[in-house]
Every structure is written in C-alpha cells, then in structure tokens.
Design a protein around this motif. Structure first.
Motif, PDB file in Angstrom:
ATOM      1  N   ILE A   3       0.843  -1.195   0.000  1.00 22.45           N
ATOM      2  CA  ILE A   3       0.000   0.000   0.000  1.00 22.45           C
ATOM      3  C   ILE A   3       0.879   1.247   0.000  1.00 22.45           C
ATOM      4  CG2 ILE A   3      -1.835   1.252   1.182  1.00 22.45           C
ATOM      5  CD1 ILE A   3      -2.514  -1.423   2.604  1.00 22.45           C
ATOM      6  N   ALA A   4       0.629   2.136  -0.940  1.00 20.95           N
ATOM      7  CA  ALA A   4       1.342   3.415  -0.989  1.00 20.95           C
ATOM      8  C   ALA A   4       0.455   4.500  -0.380  1.00 20.95           C
ATOM      9  CB  ALA A   4       1.701   3.768  -2.425  1.00 20.95           C
ATOM     10  N   VAL A   5       1.020   5.271   0.544  1.00 18.58           N
ATOM     11  CA  VAL A   5       0.309   6.396   1.157  1.00 18.58           C
ATOM     12  C   VAL A   5       1.026   7.669   0.725  1.00 18.58           C
ATOM     13  CG1 VAL A   5      -0.445   7.479   3.298  1.00 18.58           C
ATOM     14  CG2 VAL A   5      -0.407   4.981   3.113  1.00 18.58           C
ATOM     15  N   LEU A   6       0.301   8.550   0.041  1.00 22.24           N
ATOM     16  CA  LEU A   6       0.902   9.741  -0.561  1.00 22.24           C
ATOM     17  C   LEU A   6       0.435  11.011   0.129  1.00 22.24           C
ATOM     18  CD1 LEU A   6       0.129   8.874  -4.320  1.00 22.24           C
ATOM     19  CD2 LEU A   6       1.955   7.942  -2.888  1.00 22.24           C
ATOM     20  N   SER A   7       1.380  11.912   0.385  1.00 23.09           N
ATOM     21  CA  SER A   7       1.039  13.200   0.980  1.00 23.09           C
ATOM     22  C   SER A   7       2.055  14.249   0.540  1.00 23.09           C
ATOM     23  CB  SER A   7       1.034  13.105   2.505  1.00 23.09           C
ATOM     24  OG  SER A   7       0.934  14.384   3.093  1.00 23.09           O
ATOM     25  N   SER A   8       1.612  15.472   0.379  1.00 19.57           N
ATOM     26  CA  SER A   8       2.524  16.564   0.036  1.00 19.57           C
ATOM     27  C   SER A   8       3.049  17.269   1.285  1.00 19.57           C
ATOM     28  CB  SER A   8       1.827  17.573  -0.882  1.00 19.57           C
ATOM     29  OG  SER A   8       0.666  18.093  -0.255  1.00 19.57           O
ATOM     30  N   HIS A   9       2.762  16.710   2.465  1.00 18.86           N
ATOM     31  CA  HIS A   9       3.210  17.310   3.726  1.00 18.86           C
ATOM     32  C   HIS A   9       3.591  16.182   4.681  1.00 18.86           C
ATOM     33  CE1 HIS A   9       2.375  20.269   7.277  1.00 18.86           C
ATOM     34  NE2 HIS A   9       3.649  20.275   6.914  1.00 18.86           N
ATOM     35  N   THR A  10       4.884  15.894   4.774  1.00 16.78           N
ATOM     36  CA  THR A  10       5.355  14.725   5.519  1.00 16.78           C
ATOM     37  C   THR A  10       4.925  14.733   6.979  1.00 16.78           C
ATOM     38  OG1 THR A  10       7.274  14.524   4.068  1.00 16.78           O
ATOM     39  CG2 THR A  10       7.390  13.394   6.175  1.00 16.78           C
ATOM     40  N   SER A  11       5.106  15.846   7.670  1.00 21.46           N
ATOM     41  CA  SER A  11       4.772  15.874   9.095  1.00 21.46           C
ATOM     42  C   SER A  11       3.295  15.641   9.325  1.00 21.46           C
ATOM     43  CB  SER A  11       5.219  17.199   9.728  1.00 21.46           C
ATOM     44  OG  SER A  11       4.569  18.291   9.128  1.00 21.46           O
ATOM     45  N   LEU A  75       6.032  10.611  -9.364  1.00 20.22           N
ATOM     46  CA  LEU A  75       5.033   9.617  -8.963  1.00 20.22           C
ATOM     47  C   LEU A  75       4.903   8.504 -10.009  1.00 20.22           C
ATOM     48  CD1 LEU A  75       2.401  12.054  -7.471  1.00 20.22           C
ATOM     49  CD2 LEU A  75       3.364  10.090  -6.265  1.00 20.22           C
ATOM     50  N   ASN A  76       4.986   8.879 -11.277  1.00 20.14           N
ATOM     51  CA  ASN A  76       4.917   7.888 -12.347  1.00 20.14           C
ATOM     52  C   ASN A  76       6.077   6.888 -12.241  1.00 20.14           C
ATOM     53  OD1 ASN A  76       3.834   6.847 -14.930  1.00 20.14           O
ATOM     54  ND2 ASN A  76       5.776   7.594 -15.749  1.00 20.14           N
ATOM     55  N   LYS A  77       7.261   7.415 -11.949  1.00 21.51           N
ATOM     56  CA  LYS A  77       8.450   6.573 -11.787  1.00 21.51           C
ATOM     57  C   LYS A  77       8.269   5.611 -10.612  1.00 21.51           C
ATOM     58  CE  LYS A  77      13.477   6.920 -11.163  1.00 21.51           C
ATOM     59  NZ  LYS A  77      14.615   7.868 -10.985  1.00 21.51           N
ATOM     60  N   PHE A  78       7.706   6.121  -9.513  1.00 27.27           N
ATOM     61  CA  PHE A  78       7.462   5.279  -8.340  1.00 27.27           C
ATOM     62  C   PHE A  78       6.455   4.179  -8.654  1.00 27.27           C
ATOM     63  CE2 PHE A  78       4.509   4.400  -4.849  1.00 27.27           C
ATOM     64  CZ  PHE A  78       5.369   3.820  -3.930  1.00 27.27           C
ATOM     65  N   MET A  79       5.331   4.550  -9.273  1.00 27.70           N
ATOM     66  CA  MET A  79       4.285   3.574  -9.583  1.00 27.70           C
ATOM     67  C   MET A  79       4.816   2.481 -10.522  1.00 27.70           C
ATOM     68  SD  MET A  79       1.542   4.617  -7.933  1.00 27.70           S
ATOM     69  CE  MET A  79       0.938   6.143  -7.172  1.00 27.70           C
ATOM     70  N   LYS A  81       7.889   1.439 -10.855  1.00 27.50           N
ATOM     71  CA  LYS A  81       8.878   0.584 -10.211  1.00 27.50           C
ATOM     72  C   LYS A  81       8.272  -0.285  -9.108  1.00 27.50           C
ATOM     73  CE  LYS A  81      13.216   0.723  -7.615  1.00 27.50           C
ATOM     74  NZ  LYS A  81      14.268   1.600  -6.998  1.00 27.50           N
ATOM     75  N   GLU A  82       7.458   0.302  -8.244  1.00 27.91           N
ATOM     76  CA  GLU A  82       6.968  -0.406  -7.053  1.00 27.91           C
ATOM     77  C   GLU A  82       5.669  -1.184  -7.282  1.00 27.91           C
ATOM     78  OE1 GLU A  82       8.480  -0.903  -4.309  1.00 27.91           O
ATOM     79  OE2 GLU A  82      10.170   0.462  -4.574  1.00 27.91           O
ATOM     80  N   ARG A  83       4.863  -0.751  -8.232  1.00 25.44           N
ATOM     81  CA  ARG A  83       3.593  -1.422  -8.524  1.00 25.44           C
ATOM     82  C   ARG A  83       2.765  -1.699  -7.254  1.00 25.44           C
ATOM     83  NH1 ARG A  83       2.451  -0.577 -13.443  1.00 25.44           N
ATOM     84  NH2 ARG A  83       0.821  -2.142 -13.141  1.00 25.44           N
ATOM     85  N   LYS A 103      -3.151   5.660 -12.711  1.00 25.87           N
ATOM     86  CA  LYS A 103      -3.940   5.331 -13.901  1.00 25.87           C
ATOM     87  C   LYS A 103      -3.026   5.021 -15.086  1.00 25.87           C
ATOM     88  CE  LYS A 103      -7.831   5.263 -16.358  1.00 25.87           C
ATOM     89  NZ  LYS A 103      -8.907   4.292 -16.141  1.00 25.87           N
ATOM     90  N   ILE A 104      -1.975   5.811 -15.263  1.00 22.09           N
ATOM     91  CA  ILE A 104      -1.026   5.605 -16.351  1.00 22.09           C
ATOM     92  C   ILE A 104      -0.404   4.208 -16.271  1.00 22.09           C
ATOM     93  CG2 ILE A 104       1.236   6.338 -17.264  1.00 22.09           C
ATOM     94  CD1 ILE A 104       0.440   9.216 -16.447  1.00 22.09           C
ATOM     95  N   ASN A 105      -0.198   3.741 -15.038  1.00 22.09           N
ATOM     96  CA  ASN A 105       0.457   2.452 -14.826  1.00 22.09           C
ATOM     97  C   ASN A 105      -0.511   1.306 -14.578  1.00 22.09           C
ATOM     98  OD1 ASN A 105       3.613   2.837 -14.628  1.00 22.09           O
ATOM     99  ND2 ASN A 105       2.678   4.667 -13.729  1.00 22.09           N
TER     100      ASN A 105
END
Length: 368
Positions: A3-11, A75-79, A81-83, A103-105
C-alpha cells in the motif's frame, strides 16, 4: 498487499495518518509512505513503525506547472517501479498527480481523501477563477482514475458532485481522521479560564480572528490566558512573524511555536478555539474534544460537524470577531458550563470519532 500512502506534507502524514498506517500493517500489509521532506530527516522515524519512507518531488503550495510536472513524473516513476496494490492519497497535489500516475500504470485501486477544499477552491477573483478551473479539471481526472473517493464532510462532497467532478455512488463519507482515545484522554480543567488555538498560522484557519478576539477578551479579563501553538507556513495566506509579534509583546498571546505533542497545551486550556474558514474535519478539535474540552469553532464546512451548538460548544459565523469574543466572554463568566460541555465533547469523540472506527471504515472500503 503493498500500500502506498501519498502526501505533500510529511509531518502531517506522520502525525495525522500514522494510526491508519499502523492498522494497515497490523493486517499484514506493507506500507510505503511518500512525502515532501528529505529522507535523511524522516526515514528513521517511519522505520520505527515498519514503514518505508520515500521523499517525493512535490511543492505543497506552489503553482508552477513545471514543478507540478516533476511531481507527476516522480510519482509515475514510483508507480512503475513499485507497482503498489492500493494507493491512498490526500492533499491536493498528491491526490491529483498520484491518481493520474496510478492510472497511467494500470493501477485501479486508488482511494483519494479530499480532506477539505483549500482557499484556492473557495476563493474569489479573476486569477483565482482560472486556477480553480484548472483544479476542477485535475480533480475530475483524479476522481475518474479512482475507485472510491473519501470525504470528511458533506459540504465538500456536495461541492464535487454539483460541479460534475464525481458521481454520488463513488463517494464515501468518513468522520475525519479520527482521534486516538488511548493517547488523548480527558484531563481536569484548569482553575482559571484559558483558551487555545492549535494550527498552522495561516489566515484561512481564522488566526487573525482568534488574535483580535483575544485582544478584546484580555482588555476586560487580563488574567485570562490565551495560548497559541503552531508553525509559520508557506501558504499564500500565511501569517508573518511581524504580524504576530505585537500580540506576543503586549501579553495578549502566549506563543509556543510548533509542538510534537499538543496534549500538555490542551490540558492547560478550558476551551479550544478554531475559527477556521473551511476544513475537512479538524483533527485538533477532535483531540481537544477527546480530552474533555468545550469547543468554539466556525459554522463552516468541516468545523460545524464537530459541535452541537450549545451542547459541547458554540458555532460562530466565519470571520465574526464579535461573535467569537462574546462566546469567549460568556464562558469566562459561566465557567461551570465548560465542564459539562467538555464531558459532552468527550462522549461525542468516543461515539463518533474514535480512530479505530474511522480506520475500520477506510479499510473496509479499500478491501483490506
């Protein structure tokens, strides 16, 4: 599952989504967290909870299309590679570009959380109108690329539906981020009245209204404490230090900066205030409720869900300094009400906002 959890604010992800990520792990899943801050600062902190942290190329408040393209490319590179099997994203840029990259991946199990619509979405003016139009298109694409979309209040959900960004059957309402009731427990009220505001020092949070209301209250009740906790911010509506300093120097506000643990400060107040213009569901309000505090907040999206007016606190109109001041003064003169309202707040927190209940709702929708 991965599971990937994405946020633009780490803290924000570390403090507000950690309970959710820990529950993912308890179910036997692997979690990769992507945020804006350097790995050198945050990687070890996340590893303590068996979470793999990666830095993402993202600028939370900027509107530079080239930088946004780099975010999408990252993000595209991450998706690719990690799937990841499933993606949970929140905050505008990671919701939009994370959903598109997935969606691209060919990753269909994407679950964005719209945790409040920011100042751009609700602002006015020609420039804002252009940015808002672009954001609507981006959100439409993100929603189209997602399996379900979480909302924290009906105002935001209805805004998306009325603008044709999403169909009702694709939406899910959850009760905010929830609050950890093992961590945030009721504590005795202070002997003397005291007020507290916690949050990023941005004007959309109602920080100026709080400061001015405190100024009026302190003029009549000089012994009353008015506390402020929170960092300065890069948001366009951020308060500048030179704007805050007069309130500190004149003894109106006790400013404590950013704090990793807000519980000692909630324990010092009798009433918690958040006169914000809009929220998803404000987590600081939930934490204050869980600790048995009366609440004064604005009758605005996200905020109004936390208060039953007259039962566990009061709702005031947005930007209404006089209304805010009047409610503060009323609670100063009627201190016993803070105790009964605080008990009601704690009850609502237990019944509606327990993080275990909220996380179970999220995991059920995500099929975890």
């Amino acid at each position: 599952m991965k599971i990937a959890v994405l946020s633009s604010h780490t803290s924000s992800m570390f403090w507000f989504r950690m309970d959710m990520m820990k529950d993912f792990i308890k179910k036997g899943h692997t979690v990769i967290a992507l945020g804006s801050e350097p790995e050198a600062v945050w990687k070890r902190k996340f590893e303590e909870y068996n979470i793999d942290y990666r830095q993402l190329c993202v600028e939370r408040n900027g509107m530079n299309p080239l930088k946004d393209f780099r975010t999408l490319r990252s993000l595209n590179k991450f998706m690719k590679k990690e799937r990841p099997d499933k993606v949970f994203a929140y905050q505008a840029k990671t919701v939009i570009y994370g959903s598109i990259a997935a969606k691209i991946n060919g990753i269909s199990e994407v679950y964005p959380l719209v945790a409040g619509l920011g100042s751009v979405f609700r602002g006015k003016g020609f420039k804002n109108k252009i940015v808002k139009t672009v954001m609507k298109i981006e959100y439409w694409v993100a929603c189209k690329s997602s399996k379900k979309v979480f909302f924290q209040n009906h105002d935001d959900k209805n805004e998306f539906i009325s603008n044709g960004l999403i169909k009702d059957e694709k939406t899910v309402i959850i009760n905010g981020s929830g609050v950890n009731l093992k961590k945030f427990k009721p504590t005795p009220l202070p002997q003397e009245p005291a007020f507290l505001f916690i949050g990023r020092l941005i004007k959309d949070k109602g920080i100026m209204e709080y400061l001015e209301a405190c100024k009026g209250v302190k003029a009549k009740y000089p012994k009353v404490r008015c506390l402020l906790v929170g960092p300065f911010d890069s948001n366009p509506s951020a308060l500048k230090s030179e704007e805050l300093n007069p309130y500190i120097e004149n003894g109106i506000i006790e400013y404590f900066g950013e704090q990793d643990d807000v519980r000692p400060f909630i324990a010092q107040c009798s009433t918690y205030l958040l006169p914000s213009y809009h929220e998803g569901t404000p987590k600081t309000v939930l934490e204050a409720m869980a600790m048995g505090r009366s609440i004064i907040t604005s009758d605005a999206p996200g905020c109004r869900e936390t208060v039953i007016d007259g039962l566990n606190g009061y709702l005031v109109k947005v930007k209404d300094i006089t209304g805010l001041t009047n409610k503060m003064e009323y609670l100063i003169s009627n201190g016993e009400i803070c105790n009964s309202m605080g008990k009601e707040s704690a009850k609502i927190a237990r019944e509606k906002y327990d993080v275990k209940i909220v996380n179970q709702s999220i995991m059920q929708v995500m099929g975890l």
